[in-house]
Design an enzyme around this catalytic site. Structure first.
Site, PDB file in Angstrom:
ATOM      1  N   ASP A 179       0.853  -1.198   0.000  1.00  0.00           N
ATOM      2  CA  ASP A 179       0.000   0.000   0.000  1.00  0.00           C
ATOM      3  C   ASP A 179       0.885   1.244   0.000  1.00  0.00           C
ATOM      4  O   ASP A 179       1.799   1.371   0.821  1.00  0.00           O
ATOM      5  CB  ASP A 179      -0.900  -0.033   1.242  1.00  0.00           C
ATOM      6  CG  ASP A 179      -1.945   1.078   1.228  1.00  0.00           C
ATOM      7  OD1 ASP A 179      -3.135   0.757   1.086  1.00  0.00           O
ATOM      8  OD2 ASP A 179      -1.546   2.263   1.349  1.00  0.00           O
ATOM      9  N   ASN A 187      -2.007  13.195  -4.504  1.00  0.00           N
ATOM     10  CA  ASN A 187      -3.133  13.710  -5.294  1.00  0.00           C
ATOM     11  C   ASN A 187      -3.445  15.154  -4.910  1.00  0.00           C
ATOM     12  O   ASN A 187      -3.639  16.008  -5.779  1.00  0.00           O
ATOM     13  CB  ASN A 187      -4.391  12.874  -5.034  1.00  0.00           C
ATOM     14  CG  ASN A 187      -4.421  11.620  -5.887  1.00  0.00           C
ATOM     15  OD1 ASN A 187      -3.832  11.568  -6.957  1.00  0.00           O
ATOM     16  ND2 ASN A 187      -5.111  10.597  -5.405  1.00  0.00           N
ATOM     17  N   HIS A 192      -4.534  14.741  -9.563  1.00  0.00           N
ATOM     18  CA  HIS A 192      -4.879  13.339  -9.805  1.00  0.00           C
ATOM     19  C   HIS A 192      -4.037  12.718 -10.932  1.00  0.00           C
ATOM     20  O   HIS A 192      -3.663  11.558 -10.874  1.00  0.00           O
ATOM     21  CB  HIS A 192      -6.369  13.269 -10.151  1.00  0.00           C
ATOM     22  CG  HIS A 192      -6.971  11.935  -9.921  1.00  0.00           C
ATOM     23  ND1 HIS A 192      -7.404  11.527  -8.677  1.00  0.00           N
ATOM     24  CD2 HIS A 192      -7.207  10.905 -10.761  1.00  0.00           C
ATOM     25  CE1 HIS A 192      -7.886  10.307  -8.775  1.00  0.00           C
ATOM     26  NE2 HIS A 192      -7.785   9.901 -10.023  1.00  0.00           N
ATOM     27  N   ASP A 196      -1.917   9.398 -10.839  1.00  0.00           N
ATOM     28  CA  ASP A 196      -1.999   8.268 -11.783  1.00  0.00           C
ATOM     29  C   ASP A 196      -0.611   7.888 -12.295  1.00  0.00           C
ATOM     30  O   ASP A 196      -0.283   6.706 -12.457  1.00  0.00           O
ATOM     31  CB  ASP A 196      -2.879   8.640 -12.984  1.00  0.00           C
ATOM     32  CG  ASP A 196      -4.359   8.581 -12.633  1.00  0.00           C
ATOM     33  OD1 ASP A 196      -4.685   8.209 -11.486  1.00  0.00           O
ATOM     34  OD2 ASP A 196      -5.187   8.915 -13.503  1.00  0.00           O
ATOM     35  N   GLU A 222      -4.628   2.450  -4.452  1.00  0.00           N
ATOM     36  CA  GLU A 222      -3.153   2.533  -4.406  1.00  0.00           C
ATOM     37  C   GLU A 222      -2.587   1.300  -3.711  1.00  0.00           C
ATOM     38  O   GLU A 222      -1.582   1.371  -3.037  1.00  0.00           O
ATOM     39  CB  GLU A 222      -2.665   3.833  -3.735  1.00  0.00           C
ATOM     40  CG  GLU A 222      -3.611   4.450  -2.734  1.00  0.00           C
ATOM     41  CD  GLU A 222      -3.718   3.674  -1.432  1.00  0.00           C
ATOM     42  OE1 GLU A 222      -4.618   2.811  -1.367  1.00  0.00           O
ATOM     43  OE2 GLU A 222      -2.917   3.915  -0.507  1.00  0.00           O
TER      44      GLU A 222
HETATM   45  P1  GH3 Z   1      -1.758   5.617   4.046  1.00  0.00           P
HETATM   46  O1  GH3 Z   1      -0.287   5.869   4.118  1.00  0.00           O
HETATM   47  O2  GH3 Z   1      -2.345   5.446   5.384  1.00  0.00           O
HETATM   48  O3  GH3 Z   1      -2.076   4.475   3.152  1.00  0.00           O
HETATM   49  O4  GH3 Z   1      -2.399   6.942   3.427  1.00  0.00           O
HETATM   50  P2  GH3 Z   1      -3.055   7.136   2.030  1.00  0.00           P
HETATM   51  O5  GH3 Z   1      -3.209   8.594   1.805  1.00  0.00           O
HETATM   52  O6  GH3 Z   1      -2.295   6.402   0.992  1.00  0.00           O
HETATM   53  O7  GH3 Z   1      -4.421   6.356   2.199  1.00  0.00           O
HETATM   54  P3  GH3 Z   1      -5.892   6.719   1.853  1.00  0.00           P
HETATM   55  O8  GH3 Z   1      -6.609   5.408   1.824  1.00  0.00           O
HETATM   56  O9  GH3 Z   1      -6.403   7.780   2.784  1.00  0.00           O
HETATM   57  O10 GH3 Z   1      -5.846   7.334   0.407  1.00  0.00           O
HETATM   58  C1  GH3 Z   1      -5.699   6.589  -0.739  1.00  0.00           C
HETATM   59  C2  GH3 Z   1      -5.859   7.562  -1.875  1.00  0.00           C
HETATM   60  O11 GH3 Z   1      -5.624   6.923  -3.120  1.00  0.00           O
HETATM   61  C3  GH3 Z   1      -7.244   8.160  -1.951  1.00  0.00           C
HETATM   62  C4  GH3 Z   1      -7.622   8.072  -3.392  1.00  0.00           C
HETATM   63  O12 GH3 Z   1      -8.065   9.290  -3.904  1.00  0.00           O
HETATM   64  C5  GH3 Z   1      -6.347   7.668  -4.081  1.00  0.00           C
HETATM   65  N1  GH3 Z   1      -6.579   6.832  -5.261  1.00  0.00           N
HETATM   66  C6  GH3 Z   1      -7.190   5.636  -5.325  1.00  0.00           C
HETATM   67  N2  GH3 Z   1      -7.218   5.202  -6.604  1.00  0.00           N
HETATM   68  C7  GH3 Z   1      -6.601   6.159  -7.351  1.00  0.00           C
HETATM   69  C8  GH3 Z   1      -6.326   6.278  -8.755  1.00  0.00           C
HETATM   70  O13 GH3 Z   1      -6.646   5.426  -9.588  1.00  0.00           O
HETATM   71  N3  GH3 Z   1      -5.664   7.389  -9.164  1.00  0.00           N
HETATM   72  C9  GH3 Z   1      -5.284   8.372  -8.289  1.00  0.00           C
HETATM   73  N4  GH3 Z   1      -4.629   9.428  -8.765  1.00  0.00           N
HETATM   74  N5  GH3 Z   1      -5.559   8.275  -6.979  1.00  0.00           N
HETATM   75  C10 GH3 Z   1      -6.202   7.189  -6.508  1.00  0.00           C
HETATM   76 MG    MG Z   2      -2.143   4.230   1.123  1.00  0.00          MG
HETATM   77 MG    MG Z   3      -4.959   1.962   0.753  1.00  0.00          MG
END
Ligand code: GH3
Ligand code: MG
Ligand code: MG
Length: 301
Positions: A179, A187, A192, A196, A222
């Site tokens: 992760d 982001n 965004h 990506d 992610e």
């Molecule tokens: P942590 O270290 O605790 O994992 O923090 P984090 O910010 O990585 O975790 P969180 O689950 O709060 O956020 C994950 C983010 O990933 C939120 C979401 O907008 C972003 N995300 C998920 N899928 C995609 C994608 O396909 N593209 C982009 N650019 N962002 C994405």
């Molecule tokens: Mg994360």
């Molecule tokens: Mg996550």
């Protein structure tokens, strides 16, 4: 043979991509070109002199109805002297069916009498395209569009297969949940699109540094998941460490800045009696322990 079927310039006929063959009135094959060999798998030496209905081409229509007992376009053409065109499925030497477009024409002797028939057939390209489209769809159903890695569906199926092998044959495998750390901040800070791009770069790093039999895919958002066969817990730890270090060393350029990212990894070995949920959950729990321990680290158990 040349005089028998009144067709000169056999070498020209042999240079066609289409299949072409000639029947006499007894429906014996008197000529079979190279194109026919390529499309059907049968060499000319295997079919010359045999009846076309003799378990060679055995054309069927799209309902699977056999066409060799009278409905055959060639037999009809020899009877009424008419040109014919049909979409049929012929039998390939290896056993499968090949969609072809066939055109049959009568052959006539010097008095105008029918002496046989010629058939030209080509692989039916609309059918072929359809098949390729289906293959493409199948591929898309298993691939993550953003990263081109196997998607969650594929990962679930592969994990189920590994679990079945583990249960049946005792083959060990490990699982790593990966992760990205503070990805939301990427982001929020850069947008965004850059998020990506980071996902694609991490995906590329993970897939390129994994061993040939390991499967790394995108579990969602992610999060990535790696299936690592034939390891013990020590190997799995080393592999997880390598992933962690190489993700940390990956770079995405934004304007003049070099962005980097880290990942927290949770890993586990499959245990006897595990199912998909239990093994993934354990890897997940370990990943959260890595987060709680300060991120950018590996936790196995
Ligand atoms: P942590 O270290 O605790 O994992 O923090 P984090 O910010 O990585 O975790 P969180 O689950 O709060 O956020 C994950 C983010 O990933 C939120 C979401 O907008 C972003 N995300 C998920 N899928 C995609 C994608 O396909 N593209 C982009 N650019 N962002 C994405
Ligand atoms: Mg994360
Ligand atoms: Mg996550």
């Amino acid at each position: 043979m040349t005089s028998e079927c009144n067709l000169p310039a056999f070498d020209i006929l042999n240079s066609l991509h289409e299949g072409l063959y000639v029947l006499d009135l007894q429906r014996r094959i008197t000529f079979w070109n190279k194109g026919a060999e390529a499309i059907t798998g049968y060499a000319s030496s295997e079919v010359l002199g045999r009846s076309c209905a003799d378990n060679i081409l055995v054309h069927v229509d799209d309902q699977g109805t056999f066409l060799c007992d009278g409905l055959c376009p060639m037999a009809q053409t020899m009877q009424d002297g008419q040109f014919r065109e049909a979409e049929v499925y012929l039998h390939h030497k290896e056993g499968h069916r090949v969609p072809v477009l066939v055109r049959a024409a009568p052959l006539r002797g010097s008095q105008g009498e029918i002496t046989g028939a010629v058939e030209i057939f080509a692989e039916n390209s609309t059918r072929l395209e359809e098949r390729r489209r289906m293959e493409q769809l199948e591929k898309m159903a298993m691939l993550d569009a953003l990263t081109q890695l196997p998607n969650r569906r594929y990962l679930r199926q592969s994990t189920l297969s590994r679990l079945a092998e583990h249960e049946r044959a005792g083959w060990d495998f490990g699982l790593l949940m990966i992760d990205l750390d503070n990805f939301k901040r990427v982001n929020d800070t850069y947008g965004h699109n850059i998020g990506d791009k980071v996902l694609r770069v991490v995906a590329k790093t993970l897939s390129q540094v994994s061993r040939p039999y390991d499967v790394v895919g995108r579990w969602g958002g992610e999060e990535f998941l790696a299936l690592v066969p034939n390891v013990d817990i020590q190997n799995l730890t080393q592999i997880a460490e390598r992933y962690r270090a190489l993700v940390e060393r990956s770079r995405v350029t934004w304007k003049k800045e070099e962005l980097s990212i880290t990942a927290s990894l949770g890993g586990t070995m499959a245990h006897k009696g595990d199912d998909l949920e239990s093994v993934v959950e354990r890897a997940d729990r370990n990943m959260y322990r890595a987060k709680a321990g300060g991120r950018n680290r590996v936790m196995l158990g």
